[in-house]
Design a protein around this motif. Structure first.
Motif, PDB file in Angstrom:
ATOM      1  N   VAL A 104      52.157  34.933  13.702  1.00 44.93           N
ATOM      2  CA  VAL A 104      51.911  36.252  13.128  1.00 44.93           C
ATOM      3  C   VAL A 104      52.618  37.318  13.957  1.00 44.93           C
ATOM      4  CG1 VAL A 104      49.739  36.466  14.405  1.00 44.93           C
ATOM      5  CG2 VAL A 104      50.106  37.849  12.351  1.00 44.93           C
ATOM      6  N   ALA A 105      53.104  38.347  13.274  1.00 45.96           N
ATOM      7  CA  ALA A 105      53.902  39.393  13.918  1.00 45.96           C
ATOM      8  C   ALA A 105      53.007  40.384  14.652  1.00 45.96           C
ATOM      9  CB  ALA A 105      54.752  40.115  12.877  1.00 45.96           C
ATOM     10  N   GLY A 106      52.617  40.020  15.872  1.00 45.41           N
ATOM     11  CA  GLY A 106      51.791  40.894  16.686  1.00 45.41           C
ATOM     12  C   GLY A 106      51.302  40.162  17.917  1.00 45.41           C
ATOM     13  N   PRO A 107      50.694  40.889  18.859  1.00 45.42           N
ATOM     14  CA  PRO A 107      50.165  40.256  20.069  1.00 45.42           C
ATOM     15  C   PRO A 107      48.916  39.440  19.761  1.00 45.42           C
ATOM     16  CG  PRO A 107      49.615  42.588  20.042  1.00 45.42           C
ATOM     17  CD  PRO A 107      50.512  42.354  18.866  1.00 45.42           C
ATOM     18  N   VAL A 108      48.869  38.227  20.275  1.00 43.06           N
ATOM     19  CA  VAL A 108      47.769  37.300  19.989  1.00 43.06           C
ATOM     20  C   VAL A 108      46.863  37.185  21.207  1.00 43.06           C
ATOM     21  CG1 VAL A 108      47.201  34.891  19.475  1.00 43.06           C
ATOM     22  CG2 VAL A 108      49.095  36.019  18.281  1.00 43.06           C
ATOM     23  N   GLU A 109      45.562  37.239  20.978  1.00 42.66           N
ATOM     24  CA  GLU A 109      44.580  37.099  22.041  1.00 42.66           C
ATOM     25  C   GLU A 109      43.877  35.751  21.930  1.00 42.66           C
ATOM     26  OE1 GLU A 109      41.830  40.329  22.207  1.00 42.66           O
ATOM     27  OE2 GLU A 109      43.362  41.844  21.828  1.00 42.66           O
ATOM     28  N   GLU A 110      43.950  34.974  22.999  1.00 43.90           N
ATOM     29  CA  GLU A 110      43.237  33.705  23.125  1.00 43.90           C
ATOM     30  C   GLU A 110      43.500  32.759  21.959  1.00 43.90           C
ATOM     31  OE1 GLU A 110      39.197  34.999  23.617  1.00 43.90           O
ATOM     32  OE2 GLU A 110      39.451  35.275  25.779  1.00 43.90           O
ATOM     33  N   GLY A 111      44.657  32.881  21.353  1.00 47.46           N
ATOM     34  CA  GLY A 111      45.022  31.992  20.260  1.00 47.46           C
ATOM     35  C   GLY A 111      44.186  32.154  19.012  1.00 47.46           C
ATOM     36  N   ALA A 112      43.414  33.255  18.927  1.00 47.39           N
ATOM     37  CA  ALA A 112      42.464  33.363  17.821  1.00 47.39           C
ATOM     38  C   ALA A 112      42.417  34.732  17.156  1.00 47.39           C
ATOM     39  CB  ALA A 112      41.058  33.012  18.315  1.00 47.39           C
ATOM     40  N   ARG A 113      42.932  35.767  17.807  1.00 45.55           N
ATOM     41  CA  ARG A 113      42.805  37.117  17.257  1.00 45.55           C
ATOM     42  C   ARG A 113      44.141  37.848  17.332  1.00 45.55           C
ATOM     43  NH1 ARG A 113      38.724  36.234  20.579  1.00 45.55           N
ATOM     44  NH2 ARG A 113      39.679  37.460  22.248  1.00 45.55           N
ATOM     45  N   CYS A 114      44.387  38.675  16.316  1.00 48.53           N
ATOM     46  CA  CYS A 114      45.617  39.470  16.304  1.00 48.53           C
ATOM     47  C   CYS A 114      45.415  40.700  15.433  1.00 48.53           C
ATOM     48  CB  CYS A 114      46.797  38.645  15.777  1.00 48.53           C
ATOM     49  SG  CYS A 114      48.373  39.541  15.780  1.00 48.53           S
ATOM     50  N   LEU A 115      45.898  41.827  15.909  1.00 53.63           N
ATOM     51  CA  LEU A 115      45.929  43.064  15.135  1.00 53.63           C
ATOM     52  C   LEU A 115      47.400  43.416  14.927  1.00 53.63           C
ATOM     53  CD1 LEU A 115      44.295  45.359  13.848  1.00 53.63           C
ATOM     54  CD2 LEU A 115      44.401  46.569  16.037  1.00 53.63           C
ATOM     55  N   PRO A 116      48.028  42.898  13.871  1.00 52.71           N
ATOM     56  CA  PRO A 116      49.470  43.102  13.671  1.00 52.71           C
ATOM     57  C   PRO A 116      49.793  44.574  13.416  1.00 52.71           C
ATOM     58  CG  PRO A 116      48.599  41.337  12.270  1.00 52.71           C
ATOM     59  CD  PRO A 116      47.428  42.097  12.799  1.00 52.71           C
ATOM     60  N   PRO A 117      50.777  45.136  14.101  1.00 50.31           N
ATOM     61  CA  PRO A 117      51.078  46.558  13.938  1.00 50.31           C
ATOM     62  C   PRO A 117      51.696  46.923  12.594  1.00 50.31           C
ATOM     63  CG  PRO A 117      52.671  45.524  15.405  1.00 50.31           C
ATOM     64  CD  PRO A 117      51.601  44.518  15.155  1.00 50.31           C
ATOM     65  N   ASN A 118      52.309  45.958  11.906  1.00 49.90           N
ATOM     66  CA  ASN A 118      52.981  46.259  10.641  1.00 49.90           C
ATOM     67  C   ASN A 118      52.311  45.613   9.431  1.00 49.90           C
ATOM     68  OD1 ASN A 118      55.121  47.850  11.802  1.00 49.90           O
ATOM     69  ND2 ASN A 118      56.010  45.950  12.570  1.00 49.90           N
ATOM     70  N   ILE A 119      51.053  45.194   9.610  1.00 47.88           N
ATOM     71  CA  ILE A 119      50.265  44.615   8.521  1.00 47.88           C
ATOM     72  C   ILE A 119      48.947  45.373   8.464  1.00 47.88           C
ATOM     73  CG2 ILE A 119      49.172  42.512   7.624  1.00 47.88           C
ATOM     74  CD1 ILE A 119      51.218  40.875   9.157  1.00 47.88           C
ATOM     75  N   TRP A 121      45.901  44.609   7.959  1.00 45.50           N
ATOM     76  CA  TRP A 121      44.638  43.951   8.254  1.00 45.50           C
ATOM     77  C   TRP A 121      44.782  43.106   9.516  1.00 45.50           C
ATOM     78  CZ3 TRP A 121      46.734  39.178   7.499  1.00 45.50           C
ATOM     79  CH2 TRP A 121      47.619  39.000   6.427  1.00 45.50           C
ATOM     80  N   HIS A 122      43.650  42.726  10.090  1.00 41.40           N
ATOM     81  CA  HIS A 122      43.655  41.942  11.320  1.00 41.40           C
ATOM     82  C   HIS A 122      43.313  40.489  11.006  1.00 41.40           C
ATOM     83  CE1 HIS A 122      39.326  42.537  10.874  1.00 41.40           C
ATOM     84  NE2 HIS A 122      39.157  41.550  11.725  1.00 41.40           N
ATOM     85  N   ILE A 123      43.478  39.635  12.003  1.00 44.81           N
ATOM     86  CA  ILE A 123      43.138  38.219  11.876  1.00 44.81           C
ATOM     87  C   ILE A 123      42.196  37.844  13.009  1.00 44.81           C
ATOM     88  CG2 ILE A 123      44.010  35.847  11.841  1.00 44.81           C
ATOM     89  CD1 ILE A 123      46.690  36.931  10.895  1.00 44.81           C
TER      90      ILE A 123
END
Length: 354
Positions: A104-119, A121-123
């Motif tokens: 995913v296009a964004g910084p990933v935390e602990e392989g489980a969370r990401c807040l993509p700057p150009n999308i 919604w978050h994951i």
């Protein structure tokens, strides 16, 4: 099914070495790609690719639902079910390990969370419903870095020759909806370091570029421009508006460009400068790989002479830069292959339970 060999990798994750199924994804700001891979006997095979415009999904759960609808048979196989192909119930296939790797296009935390700057919604895999198997997130350009290890996944066009050092890092950089970067480190095993360097301030040079910087900053309503603003699809549109006075979406700009257009010259210069700086920052004697859809769809943007001129423009290390080969990745699915390689190598260490 396209197949490639990964038998040369001695560090396949525990539980994956005897065979597995992988759901790989490359989730970008513009579009998302999904594909199922099978690994057996040292070979990795990729099935059909599902492509979905990212903006059409209201969230990550909705995006997965769309994949499930588009490829129900592949989804059933990932849930360890054997698709019977008729109305009979699917049967369990517990002998096959399955894992999902979402780049995913964004910084990933602990392989489980990401807040993509150009999308929009978050994951968060901990709250994602309906995952077909254990899963992990990785940065999209980390996936591009892993793809460098699989020759068949890297269909490259050489832009600048050099003398690559196999013991040195490989720098990966690329413009898409934003600007991505990563670094592939040699070793046993290899490592890939993701980066958010596309959000660092972009370095303009000279009075002419200062005029463009002021125009772009005013258009975007920002005090400073970052790499994402300049070297990206939206950046290409902004540059076209500055030179031609017309605002168009990136794909329409690309359709109008010719090799003699000043927009091509400027964008190539910006691209060459960015590649040069990333190569110097990381001492990437192993080479520079350009990924991302902007250059892959419009090679003239990195084949223009302004690219090479900017890449070699260094008062102290021009000789060093001439030893670093630069190539363009033309395989649009390289990120999927990279995510699949990541799954094979790291599934045991970075996973979110179902």
């Amino acid at each position: 099914m396209h197949r490639d060999t990964v038998a040369s990798f001695p560090f396949i994750a525990t539980g994956m070495e005897k065979g597995c199924r992988i759901l790989a994804a490359d989730i970008g700001g513009t579009r998302s790609r999904f594909a199922c891979f099978d690994y057996a006997g040292g070979e990795l095979g990729m099935g059909d690719v599902v492509r979905i415009p990212t903006a059409e999904a209201t969230g990550f759960d909705d995006l997965l639902d769309r994949v499930r609808v588009a490829a129900p048979g592949a989804w059933a196989r990932l849930t360890r079910q054997t698709d019977t192909g008729n109305d009979a119930p699917d049967t369990p296939d517990a002998s096959v390990t399955a894992f999902a790797a979402f780049a995913v296009a964004g910084p990933v935390e602990e392989g489980a969370r990401c807040l993509p700057p150009n999308i929009g919604w978050h994951i968060d895999l901990a709250t994602t419903r309906g995952l077909p198997c254990a899963a992990s997130l990785l940065n999209d350009f980390e996936a591009q870095g892993w793809a460098c290890l699989l020759p068949g996944a890297q269909q490259c066009l050489q832009l600048l020759p050099g003398k690559p050092d196999a013991t040195a890092p490989v720098a990966v950089v690329g413009a898409g909806t934003g600007l991505g970067k990563c670094l592939l480190l040699p070793g046993t095993p290899h490592r890939v370091l993701p980066s958010e360097g596309g959000h660092a301030t972009f370095a303009f040079e000279g009075r002419a570029e200062a005029g463009y910087a002021a125009f772009a900053a005013d258009r975007l309503g920002v005090g400073r421009l970052i790499g994402d603003d300049v070297l990206s699809g939206p950046g290409l549109s902004l540059l076209y508006a500055y030179h031609h006075g017309e605002t168009l979406p990136p794909h329409e700009v690309a359709a109008r460009l010719t090799g003699s257009d000043v927009v091509v010259e400027w964008f190539a210069r910006f691209y060459g400068r960015t590649c040069r700086d990333w190569a110097l920052h990381t001492l990437a004697r192993g080479g520079v790989r350009i990924a991302g859809g902007v250059a892959a769809s419009n090679p003239m943007l990195v084949q223009h002479g302004a690219f090479a001129e900017a890449f070699f423009d260094c008062p102290t290390h021009t000789h060093l830069l001439r030893t670093i080969p630069v190539s363009l990745v033309t395989n649009a699915d390289a990120g999927l292959w990279g995510a699949a390689i990541f799954a094979l190598l790291h599934a045991g260490a970075r996973r979110t339970p179902r």
